[in-house]
Design a protein around this motif. Structure first.
Motif, PDB file in Angstrom:
ATOM      1  N   LYS A  23     -23.206 -64.730   2.741  1.00 22.16           N
ATOM      2  CA  LYS A  23     -23.230 -64.047   3.715  1.00 22.16           C
ATOM      3  C   LYS A  23     -23.482 -62.634   3.404  1.00 22.16           C
ATOM      4  CE  LYS A  23     -19.864 -62.537   7.347  1.00 22.16           C
ATOM      5  NZ  LYS A  23     -18.461 -62.914   7.744  1.00 22.16           N
ATOM      6  N   ARG A  24     -24.437 -61.962   4.060  1.00 18.76           N
ATOM      7  CA  ARG A  24     -24.606 -60.582   3.737  1.00 18.76           C
ATOM      8  C   ARG A  24     -23.418 -59.614   4.125  1.00 18.76           C
ATOM      9  NH1 ARG A  24     -27.820 -57.046   0.732  1.00 18.76           N
ATOM     10  NH2 ARG A  24     -29.333 -58.495   1.171  1.00 18.76           N
ATOM     11  N   PHE A  25     -22.960 -58.680   3.339  1.00 19.79           N
ATOM     12  CA  PHE A  25     -21.633 -57.992   3.487  1.00 19.79           C
ATOM     13  C   PHE A  25     -22.023 -56.676   4.220  1.00 19.79           C
ATOM     14  CE2 PHE A  25     -18.451 -55.030   1.886  1.00 19.79           C
ATOM     15  CZ  PHE A  25     -17.388 -55.454   2.574  1.00 19.79           C
ATOM     16  N   THR A  26     -22.145 -56.544   5.451  1.00 20.45           N
ATOM     17  CA  THR A  26     -22.437 -55.362   6.118  1.00 20.45           C
ATOM     18  C   THR A  26     -21.484 -54.353   5.914  1.00 20.45           C
ATOM     19  OG1 THR A  26     -22.047 -55.899   8.138  1.00 20.45           O
ATOM     20  CG2 THR A  26     -24.279 -56.233   7.844  1.00 20.45           C
ATOM     21  N   PHE A  67     -12.963 -66.944  -5.101  1.00 21.16           N
ATOM     22  CA  PHE A  67     -13.949 -66.370  -6.330  1.00 21.16           C
ATOM     23  C   PHE A  67     -13.516 -64.773  -6.445  1.00 21.16           C
ATOM     24  CE2 PHE A  67     -16.828 -69.956  -5.744  1.00 21.16           C
ATOM     25  CZ  PHE A  67     -16.880 -70.420  -7.089  1.00 21.16           C
ATOM     26  N   TYR A  68     -13.197 -64.043  -5.668  1.00 16.59           N
ATOM     27  CA  TYR A  68     -13.172 -62.774  -5.740  1.00 16.59           C
ATOM     28  C   TYR A  68     -11.672 -62.401  -5.623  1.00 16.59           C
ATOM     29  CZ  TYR A  68     -18.127 -62.234  -5.625  1.00 16.59           C
ATOM     30  OH  TYR A  68     -19.463 -62.375  -5.785  1.00 16.59           O
ATOM     31  N   GLY A  69     -10.954 -62.899  -5.118  1.00 11.20           N
ATOM     32  CA  GLY A  69      -9.524 -62.875  -4.889  1.00 11.20           C
ATOM     33  C   GLY A  69      -9.018 -62.372  -3.478  1.00 11.20           C
ATOM     34  N   LYS A  70      -7.679 -62.376  -3.199  1.00 14.58           N
ATOM     35  CA  LYS A  70      -7.135 -62.196  -1.902  1.00 14.58           C
ATOM     36  C   LYS A  70      -7.017 -60.818  -1.809  1.00 14.58           C
ATOM     37  CE  LYS A  70      -4.314 -66.389  -1.089  1.00 14.58           C
ATOM     38  NZ  LYS A  70      -3.016 -66.898  -0.944  1.00 14.58           N
ATOM     39  N   HIS A  71      -6.884 -60.070  -3.044  1.00 12.31           N
ATOM     40  CA  HIS A  71      -6.794 -58.701  -2.841  1.00 12.31           C
ATOM     41  C   HIS A  71      -5.492 -57.858  -1.831  1.00 12.31           C
ATOM     42  CE1 HIS A  71      -9.586 -58.692  -6.108  1.00 12.31           C
ATOM     43  NE2 HIS A  71     -10.674 -58.317  -5.238  1.00 12.31           N
ATOM     44  N   TYR A  72      -6.018 -57.068  -0.973  1.00 13.15           N
ATOM     45  CA  TYR A  72      -5.351 -56.632   0.184  1.00 13.15           C
ATOM     46  C   TYR A  72      -6.024 -56.970   1.378  1.00 13.15           C
ATOM     47  CZ  TYR A  72      -1.873 -54.208  -2.995  1.00 13.15           C
ATOM     48  OH  TYR A  72      -1.012 -53.810  -3.992  1.00 13.15           O
ATOM     49  N   ARG A  73      -6.841 -57.885   1.495  1.00 14.27           N
ATOM     50  CA  ARG A  73      -7.457 -58.229   2.616  1.00 14.27           C
ATOM     51  C   ARG A  73      -6.711 -58.421   4.030  1.00 14.27           C
ATOM     52  NH1 ARG A  73     -12.301 -59.624   0.420  1.00 14.27           N
ATOM     53  NH2 ARG A  73     -12.484 -60.155  -1.795  1.00 14.27           N
ATOM     54  N   ALA A  74      -5.421 -58.749   3.662  1.00 14.30           N
ATOM     55  CA  ALA A  74      -4.703 -59.146   4.886  1.00 14.30           C
ATOM     56  C   ALA A  74      -4.496 -57.609   5.608  1.00 14.30           C
ATOM     57  CB  ALA A  74      -3.205 -59.814   4.655  1.00 14.30           C
ATOM     58  N   ALA A  75      -4.267 -56.582   4.616  1.00 12.49           N
ATOM     59  CA  ALA A  75      -3.777 -55.301   4.845  1.00 12.49           C
ATOM     60  C   ALA A  75      -5.064 -54.618   5.793  1.00 12.49           C
ATOM     61  CB  ALA A  75      -3.361 -54.463   3.904  1.00 12.49           C
ATOM     62  N   TRP A  76      -6.177 -54.960   5.370  1.00  6.27           N
ATOM     63  CA  TRP A  76      -7.348 -54.343   5.931  1.00  6.27           C
ATOM     64  C   TRP A  76      -7.664 -55.133   7.275  1.00  6.27           C
ATOM     65  CZ3 TRP A  76      -9.987 -49.983   4.187  1.00  6.27           C
ATOM     66  CH2 TRP A  76      -9.701 -49.601   3.119  1.00  6.27           C
ATOM     67  N   GLN A 137     -29.081 -52.014  -1.449  1.00  7.63           N
ATOM     68  CA  GLN A 137     -29.569 -52.975  -0.397  1.00  7.63           C
ATOM     69  C   GLN A 137     -29.451 -54.477  -1.251  1.00  7.63           C
ATOM     70  OE1 GLN A 137     -30.346 -52.206   2.399  1.00  7.63           O
ATOM     71  NE2 GLN A 137     -29.965 -50.073   1.880  1.00  7.63           N
ATOM     72  N   SER A 138     -28.943 -54.491  -2.289  1.00 13.90           N
ATOM     73  CA  SER A 138     -28.741 -55.634  -3.051  1.00 13.90           C
ATOM     74  C   SER A 138     -27.258 -56.450  -2.940  1.00 13.90           C
ATOM     75  CB  SER A 138     -28.816 -55.451  -4.583  1.00 13.90           C
ATOM     76  OG  SER A 138     -28.002 -54.679  -5.042  1.00 13.90           O
ATOM     77  N   TYR A 139     -27.418 -57.576  -3.474  1.00 11.14           N
ATOM     78  CA  TYR A 139     -25.979 -58.289  -3.628  1.00 11.14           C
ATOM     79  C   TYR A 139     -24.727 -57.621  -4.224  1.00 11.14           C
ATOM     80  CZ  TYR A 139     -28.027 -62.088  -0.557  1.00 11.14           C
ATOM     81  OH  TYR A 139     -28.491 -62.434   0.464  1.00 11.14           O
ATOM     82  N   LEU A 140     -25.373 -56.959  -5.352  1.00 15.53           N
ATOM     83  CA  LEU A 140     -24.454 -56.157  -6.185  1.00 15.53           C
ATOM     84  C   LEU A 140     -23.834 -55.241  -5.411  1.00 15.53           C
ATOM     85  CD1 LEU A 140     -23.379 -55.353  -9.061  1.00 15.53           C
ATOM     86  CD2 LEU A 140     -25.447 -53.867  -9.361  1.00 15.53           C
ATOM     87  N   ALA A 141     -24.429 -54.359  -4.411  1.00 17.36           N
ATOM     88  CA  ALA A 141     -23.826 -53.432  -3.478  1.00 17.36           C
ATOM     89  C   ALA A 141     -22.683 -54.182  -2.725  1.00 17.36           C
ATOM     90  CB  ALA A 141     -24.914 -52.976  -2.858  1.00 17.36           C
ATOM     91  N   ASP A 142     -22.894 -55.550  -2.370  1.00 19.00           N
ATOM     92  CA  ASP A 142     -21.950 -56.116  -1.546  1.00 19.00           C
ATOM     93  C   ASP A 142     -20.776 -56.382  -2.530  1.00 19.00           C
ATOM     94  OD1 ASP A 142     -23.749 -56.350   0.290  1.00 19.00           O
ATOM     95  OD2 ASP A 142     -24.441 -58.679  -0.248  1.00 19.00           O
ATOM     96  N   VAL A 143     -20.884 -56.591  -3.727  1.00 21.20           N
ATOM     97  CA  VAL A 143     -19.666 -57.026  -4.711  1.00 21.20           C
ATOM     98  C   VAL A 143     -19.071 -55.657  -4.783  1.00 21.20           C
ATOM     99  CG1 VAL A 143     -19.384 -57.571  -7.031  1.00 21.20           C
ATOM    100  CG2 VAL A 143     -20.919 -58.775  -5.889  1.00 21.20           C
TER     101      VAL A 143
END
Length: 541
Positions: A23-26, A67-76, A137-143
């Motif tokens: 999924k592209r991360f806009t 893979f990337y972690g829950k982090h503070y995704r719920a806060a966001w 414009q790369s997937y590295l930017a998404d990360v």
């Protein structure tokens, strides 16, 4: 990262790229898009609120989160109710003056009717803007963009209450929503529709503002360091700085480079000042990055190792990594403090940061966010507070291994006394050009069990280095005289061993024992020569 680790490192990067392909991360730092209909009428947002989430784009799939972690995704992703900023009435009325900030944060400067400056700083970030245009414009930017979810967007709101209790200068951010207000003028398309923190800009005259010490002048790090290096009348308040740095370590702030500080310039004596710290840009506190295997593994290969997760306890090695960006200032300012100073200040901070203060501090976050995170963050912070004396000891020992004592572009006298047990006492005096002593400006005893190398830098000015004692120093002493004419004298046959003198061939006086290591040449590094050269060591705006 060693060469043997490189293949695995690049394999991990490839895995990261593939896992992001689903999924592209806009991304945008705005929470509310520009409305289709524009209005030129002057709006009234007094007492208006909006309920909005800071970043629903961080609410990713279960596979991504694994893979990337829950982090503070719920806060966001959790909607919060926020006051709508009315720039016509806020703080008596604010006028936009220009965009500012780093490449990652969208910010807008504003000014009230008295000329006092404020700044709006976007809650969401755009870290991928630091990449090349192609990589953006790369997937590295998404990360890179997705890593913003490792921060709690509302964390800075909890700090003022604790900072006040501890006794350090601070900012007082207000959480606001910036509407698509025509009064924003040409900046409306940049900042309209975003959640932001509104706070005083730490600059100029703050004499009416106690959180910045009612200072009539607030200086940048460049200005304060330059004043310290060029004039031996002015100095940094090392005890106040240590108090602020210990608080950094408690809250896990890994971004304390020079530009994240401002300095209250307070009168010290005639034509001299003391500089007290004002920390700013608290974007990277209570960090959470190691709850996903990919980023955790990358850290183990030394990628952004100072990005330390906020845990109840932190080891000496982790603490050293956490403080990487702050080392330059630490090594300049904190070297004059003995362990007793560290112990006193650590005990003071620990006693001031009570359970009640911590619990009250987290109530400043929006209620839905406090319900999600206040308990765990508060528990971790209380554990770190309980560990603070040991944390202070660990970092004191880190800084004490190799110490730099830095003079100025004026004239100084460095007196180095080797005690009978091999420890070394260093005293530095402000002098007249002819060498007459005016006052002592530095005094510290270095213990051989703590310090392996001591470096003295005279910088510019006619400096005098006098070394005395009958015993062999148990630590290495290196001296750089810097620009202008300097003199060196040793009193004691054993002193030459473990003493290294570096200077130019230009009219320096040496009266030293034969065993002293002397290296004279005109090919001196700028960073050892004078104040302007020393400034090259720092990250300055």
């Amino acid at each position: 990262m060693t060469r043997s680790n490189q293949p695995l490192y690049f394999l991990l990067l490839a895995i990261i790229g593939l896992s992001a392909c689903s999924k592209r991360f806009t991304h945008t730092v705005r929470q509310v898009p520009q409305p289709a209909a524009h209005t030129s009428n002057t709006p009234n947002y007094t007492d208006s609120t909006i309920t909005v989430a800071a970043g629903t784009h961080y609410d990713r799939s279960g596979l991504h989160t694994f893979f990337y972690g829950k982090h503070y995704r719920a806060a966001w992703a959790t909607p919060v109710t926020v006051p709508v900023l009315d720039i016509g009435t806020a703080h008596g009325g604010l006028k936009p003056t220009g965009l500012g900030g780093s490449r990652q944060t969208i910010s807008l400067r504003l000014e009230d009717s008295t000329g006092t400056q404020y700044v709006l700083r976007s809650l969401d970030k755009e870290p991928a803007s630091a990449l090349s245009e192609k990589l953006q414009q790369s997937y590295l930017a998404d990360v890179v963009r997705d890593a913003t979810s490792a921060t709690n967007p509302y964390a800075a709101l909890a700090l003022p209450h604790m900072a006040k209790a501890i006794g350090i200068y601070h900012l007082e951010p207000e959480l606001v929503y910036v509407p698509h207000d025509p009064r924003l003028g040409k900046y409306k398309d940049e900042v309209g529709g975003m959640l932001a923190l509104l706070e005083r800009h730490p600059s100029d005259n703050q004499s009416d503002y106690a959180p910045m010490g009612n200072a009539e002048k607030v200086k940048s790090s460049r200005s304060a360091i330059e004043e310290r290096l060029k004039d031996n009348d002015s100095y940094f308040d090392a005890r106040a700085f240590l108090r602020a740095r210990l608080f950094d370590m408690l809250i896990g702030d890994w971004s304390r480079h020079e530009d994240n500080w401002r300095w209250a310039e307070l009168p010290y004596q005639d034509k001299a000042y003391t500089y007290k710290p004002i920390p700013r840009d608290r974007d990277n506190i209570f960090y959470k990055i190691d709850d996903g295997p990919l980023l955790w593994t990358l850290q183990r290969f030394g990628v952004k190792s100072h990005f330390q997760t906020f845990k109840p306890h932190i080891s000496a090695k982790q603490l050293e990594k956490l403080n990487t960006s702050g080392r330059n200032l630490d090594e300049l300012i904190l070297t004059q403090l003995q362990w007793q100073d560290w112990q006193e200040i650590a005990d003071s901070v620990q006693q001031a940061l009570t359970d009640k203060v911590i619990d009250e501090a987290f109530t400043a976050m929006p209620e839905p966010i406090a319900n999600l995170y206040a308990s765990q963050l508060g528990s971790n912070l209380k554990s770190r507070r309980n560990d603070l004396p040991q944390m202070a000891r660990n970092y004191y020992e880190t800084l004490s291994r190799e110490v730099q004592v830095v003079g100025t572009d004026k004239h100084e006298r460095f007196e180095v006394e080797v005690l009978d047990n091999g420890d070394v006492r260093v005293q530095v005096y402000k002098t007249q050009k002819d060498g007459d002593v005016e006052q002592r400006i530095y005094d510290r005893l270095f213990h051989a069990k703590e310090t392996k190398q001591l470096e003295l830098y005279g910088l510019n000015g006619e400096d005098h280095f006098i070394l005395s004692g009958k015993a062999l120093p148990k630590l290495k002493i290196k001296i750089w005289g810097g620009a202008s004419e300097d003199s060196y004298k040793t009193k004691g046959d054993k002193l030459g061993k473990n003493i290294y003198i570096h200077d130019t061939l230009y009219r320096n006086e040496l009266d030293v024992s034969k065993s002293t290591h002397v290296e004279l040449d005109n090919d001196q590094k700028a960073q050892t020569f004078d104040a302007e050269g020393w400034l090259l060591r720092y990250y300055l705006d």
